[in-house]
Design a protein around this motif. Structure first.
Motif, PDB file in Angstrom:
ATOM      1  N   GLU A  18       0.830  -1.211   0.000  1.00 21.87           N
ATOM      2  CA  GLU A  18       0.000   0.000   0.000  1.00 21.87           C
ATOM      3  C   GLU A  18       0.862   1.257   0.000  1.00 21.87           C
ATOM      4  OE1 GLU A  18      -3.051   0.071   2.960  1.00 21.87           O
ATOM      5  OE2 GLU A  18      -3.730  -1.951   2.456  1.00 21.87           O
ATOM      6  N   ARG A  19       1.985   1.224   0.689  1.00 19.56           N
ATOM      7  CA  ARG A  19       2.901   2.376   0.738  1.00 19.56           C
ATOM      8  C   ARG A  19       4.059   2.240  -0.226  1.00 19.56           C
ATOM      9  NH1 ARG A  19       3.184   5.388   6.268  1.00 19.56           N
ATOM     10  NH2 ARG A  19       5.142   6.054   5.379  1.00 19.56           N
ATOM     11  N   GLY A  20       4.306   1.008  -0.678  1.00 20.90           N
ATOM     12  CA  GLY A  20       5.447   0.775  -1.550  1.00 20.90           C
ATOM     13  C   GLY A  20       6.756   0.919  -0.813  1.00 20.90           C
ATOM     14  N   GLU A  21       6.762   0.561   0.479  1.00 26.90           N
ATOM     15  CA  GLU A  21       7.947   0.741   1.318  1.00 26.90           C
ATOM     16  C   GLU A  21       8.284  -0.521   2.099  1.00 26.90           C
ATOM     17  OE1 GLU A  21       8.322   4.203   3.846  1.00 26.90           O
ATOM     18  OE2 GLU A  21       6.706   5.160   2.727  1.00 26.90           O
ATOM     19  N   VAL A  22       9.544  -0.632   2.442  1.00 24.95           N
ATOM     20  CA  VAL A  22      10.018  -1.679   3.341  1.00 24.95           C
ATOM     21  C   VAL A  22      10.114  -1.071   4.729  1.00 24.95           C
ATOM     22  CG1 VAL A  22      11.987  -3.142   3.938  1.00 24.95           C
ATOM     23  CG2 VAL A  22      11.286  -2.892   1.556  1.00 24.95           C
ATOM     24  N   GLY A  23       9.710  -1.838   5.737  1.00 25.71           N
ATOM     25  CA  GLY A  23       9.818  -1.391   7.115  1.00 25.71           C
ATOM     26  C   GLY A  23      10.079  -2.568   8.019  1.00 25.71           C
ATOM     27  N   GLU A  24      10.301  -2.273   9.278  1.00 25.16           N
ATOM     28  CA  GLU A  24      10.561  -3.304  10.274  1.00 25.16           C
ATOM     29  C   GLU A  24       9.266  -3.589  11.034  1.00 25.16           C
ATOM     30  OE1 GLU A  24      13.337  -3.917  14.222  1.00 25.16           O
ATOM     31  OE2 GLU A  24      13.658  -2.188  12.932  1.00 25.16           O
ATOM     32  N   TYR A  25       8.850  -4.852  11.032  1.00 25.65           N
ATOM     33  CA  TYR A  25       7.635  -5.246  11.733  1.00 25.65           C
ATOM     34  C   TYR A  25       7.841  -5.066  13.226  1.00 25.65           C
ATOM     35  CZ  TYR A  25       3.924  -8.151  13.617  1.00 25.65           C
ATOM     36  OH  TYR A  25       2.846  -8.612  14.335  1.00 25.65           O
ATOM     37  N   VAL A  26       6.874  -4.378  13.887  1.00 22.90           N
ATOM     38  CA  VAL A  26       6.980  -4.104  15.312  1.00 22.90           C
ATOM     39  C   VAL A  26       6.001  -4.958  16.117  1.00 22.90           C
ATOM     40  CG1 VAL A  26       6.759  -2.339  17.098  1.00 22.90           C
ATOM     41  CG2 VAL A  26       7.746  -1.745  14.889  1.00 22.90           C
ATOM     42  N   ALA A  27       4.714  -4.913  15.751  1.00 19.02           N
ATOM     43  CA  ALA A  27       3.706  -5.609  16.547  1.00 19.02           C
ATOM     44  C   ALA A  27       2.416  -5.786  15.762  1.00 19.02           C
ATOM     45  CB  ALA A  27       3.418  -4.833  17.827  1.00 19.02           C
ATOM     46  N   ASP A  31      -7.902  -3.753  15.082  1.00 19.23           N
ATOM     47  CA  ASP A  31      -8.805  -2.608  15.143  1.00 19.23           C
ATOM     48  C   ASP A  31     -10.135  -3.021  14.529  1.00 19.23           C
ATOM     49  OD1 ASP A  31      -8.449  -2.523  12.406  1.00 19.23           O
ATOM     50  OD2 ASP A  31      -7.322  -0.669  12.392  1.00 19.23           O
ATOM     51  N   ARG A  32     -11.003  -2.069  14.287  1.00 21.79           N
ATOM     52  CA  ARG A  32     -12.339  -2.379  13.746  1.00 21.79           C
ATOM     53  C   ARG A  32     -12.283  -3.080  12.398  1.00 21.79           C
ATOM     54  NH1 ARG A  32     -14.126   3.510  14.801  1.00 21.79           N
ATOM     55  NH2 ARG A  32     -13.887   3.512  17.040  1.00 21.79           N
ATOM     56  N   ALA A  33     -11.246  -2.792  11.618  1.00 18.78           N
ATOM     57  CA  ALA A  33     -11.113  -3.390  10.288  1.00 18.78           C
ATOM     58  C   ALA A  33     -10.510  -4.789  10.340  1.00 18.78           C
ATOM     59  CB  ALA A  33     -10.261  -2.494   9.401  1.00 18.78           C
ATOM     60  N   GLY A  34      -9.993  -5.186  11.493  1.00 20.90           N
ATOM     61  CA  GLY A  34      -9.386  -6.504  11.621  1.00 20.90           C
ATOM     62  C   GLY A  34      -7.929  -6.405  12.013  1.00 20.90           C
ATOM     63  N   PRO A  35      -7.173  -7.496  11.784  1.00 21.82           N
ATOM     64  CA  PRO A  35      -5.772  -7.486  12.197  1.00 21.82           C
ATOM     65  C   PRO A  35      -4.940  -6.528  11.352  1.00 21.82           C
ATOM     66  CG  PRO A  35      -6.279  -9.527  11.055  1.00 21.82           C
ATOM     67  CD  PRO A  35      -7.561  -8.776  11.197  1.00 21.82           C
ATOM     68  N   CYS A  36      -4.054  -5.821  12.022  1.00 23.46           N
ATOM     69  CA  CYS A  36      -3.150  -4.907  11.326  1.00 23.46           C
ATOM     70  C   CYS A  36      -1.788  -4.987  12.005  1.00 23.46           C
ATOM     71  CB  CYS A  36      -3.695  -3.485  11.317  1.00 23.46           C
ATOM     72  SG  CYS A  36      -4.081  -2.830  12.935  1.00 23.46           S
ATOM     73  N   ALA A  37      -0.827  -4.310  11.427  1.00 24.26           N
ATOM     74  CA  ALA A  37       0.541  -4.375  11.936  1.00 24.26           C
ATOM     75  C   ALA A  37       1.109  -2.971  12.072  1.00 24.26           C
ATOM     76  CB  ALA A  37       1.405  -5.181  10.974  1.00 24.26           C
ATOM     77  N   ARG A  38       1.911  -2.780  13.116  1.00 24.03           N
ATOM     78  CA  ARG A  38       2.677  -1.549  13.249  1.00 24.03           C
ATOM     79  C   ARG A  38       4.025  -1.776  12.594  1.00 24.03           C
ATOM     80  NH1 ARG A  38       3.855   0.569  18.621  1.00 24.03           N
ATOM     81  NH2 ARG A  38       3.803  -1.589  19.240  1.00 24.03           N
ATOM     82  N   ALA A  50      -0.335  -0.938   8.992  1.00 19.70           N
ATOM     83  CA  ALA A  50      -0.544  -1.565   7.687  1.00 19.70           C
ATOM     84  C   ALA A  50      -1.473  -2.761   7.835  1.00 19.70           C
ATOM     85  CB  ALA A  50       0.800  -2.022   7.116  1.00 19.70           C
ATOM     86  N   ASP A  51      -2.107  -3.125   6.733  1.00 19.40           N
ATOM     87  CA  ASP A  51      -2.951  -4.316   6.679  1.00 19.40           C
ATOM     88  C   ASP A  51      -2.050  -5.538   6.811  1.00 19.40           C
ATOM     89  OD1 ASP A  51      -4.872  -6.256   6.175  1.00 19.40           O
ATOM     90  OD2 ASP A  51      -4.850  -5.915   4.010  1.00 19.40           O
ATOM     91  N   LEU A  52      -2.242  -6.308   7.848  1.00 20.02           N
ATOM     92  CA  LEU A  52      -1.383  -7.460   8.112  1.00 20.02           C
ATOM     93  C   LEU A  52      -1.440  -8.478   6.978  1.00 20.02           C
ATOM     94  CD1 LEU A  52       0.537  -8.786  10.129  1.00 20.02           C
ATOM     95  CD2 LEU A  52      -1.441  -9.758  11.273  1.00 20.02           C
ATOM     96  N   ALA A  53      -2.615  -8.670   6.408  1.00 20.48           N
ATOM     97  CA  ALA A  53      -2.768  -9.655   5.334  1.00 20.48           C
ATOM     98  C   ALA A  53      -2.040  -9.234   4.059  1.00 20.48           C
ATOM     99  CB  ALA A  53      -4.245  -9.885   5.034  1.00 20.48           C
ATOM    100  N   GLY A  54      -1.808  -7.937   3.871  1.00 20.29           N
ATOM    101  CA  GLY A  54      -1.160  -7.448   2.664  1.00 20.29           C
ATOM    102  C   GLY A  54       0.351  -7.452   2.722  1.00 20.29           C
ATOM    103  N   LEU A  55       0.918  -7.625   3.911  1.00 16.46           N
ATOM    104  CA  LEU A  55       2.377  -7.603   4.055  1.00 16.46           C
ATOM    105  C   LEU A  55       2.991  -8.891   3.539  1.00 16.46           C
ATOM    106  CD1 LEU A  55       2.764  -6.217   7.674  1.00 16.46           C
ATOM    107  CD2 LEU A  55       2.933  -4.951   5.531  1.00 16.46           C
TER     108      LEU A  55
END
Length: 79
Positions: A18-27, A31-38, A50-55
């Motif tokens: 969604e962002r077109g970026e690499v990052g370090e998974y934190v946690a 939320d209301r939309a379902g599982p997500c990731a920091r 970020a959407d956990l399923a999309g990572l």
């Protein structure tokens, strides 16, 4: 039935399409939309959600590009 989404280990480099970026998974968060990731930017900065399923795991080339980009950005700004 909901699809099972397995979160990566904290510290894993992931690609967020969604962002077109690499990052370090934190946690994992829920939320209301379902599982997500920091996600923390490589080299530091403002975390994003970020959407956990999309990572997906970042490829070696993507990880290298992100790490070198962060190192070069630090040199430009005197870090």
């Amino acid at each position: 039935m909901d699809e099972l989404v397995i979160a990566p280990e904290p510290g894993t480099y992931v690609y967020d399409p969604e962002r077109g970026e690499v990052g370090e998974y934190v946690a994992r968060e829920v939320d209301r939309a379902g599982p997500c990731a920091r996600i923390r930017p490589v080299g530091g900065g403002q975390e994003w959600v970020a959407d956990l399923a999309g990572l997906r795991p970042a490829t070696p080339c993507e990880r290298l590009r992100a790490v070198l980009g962060a190192a070069n950005a630090g040199r430009r700004w005197g870090r």
